[in-house]
Design a protein around this motif. Sequence first.
Motif: not given
Length: 118
Positions: A31-44
Amino acid sequence: MTTALRAMTQLSSWPDLAEAPPSCGTGRALRSAGAEIAHFHSDHSVDLHLTARAIRRFQDELKNSTAVRLDPDSDWVTIHLDCDSDIDLLLTLASVALQVHQEQPDPDGAKSGCCNGR
């Protein structure tokens, strides 16, 4: 090392991103200061909070990419990470996502809803 782990390692070195618990409760998030940016849910696979505005702006290019899956009801895109060029695409789109979130911060953090990995 999986492609997702390589991508997360690169992104987590960016000064504007920090690891945080994902709001969806699955995987790892940046996340950045203002929002979640990326979610890593699996190896790919990674969900990127690109925002509706950025998705509209790059919609034609995103639709033509075999690595990107769009969900019409989401401000997030899913990027399938198979090779280095997919990581490069993620890094480019993460830069766009950061810029959009910095220009128009979301006062609620992530009011646009959950990622595509729901």
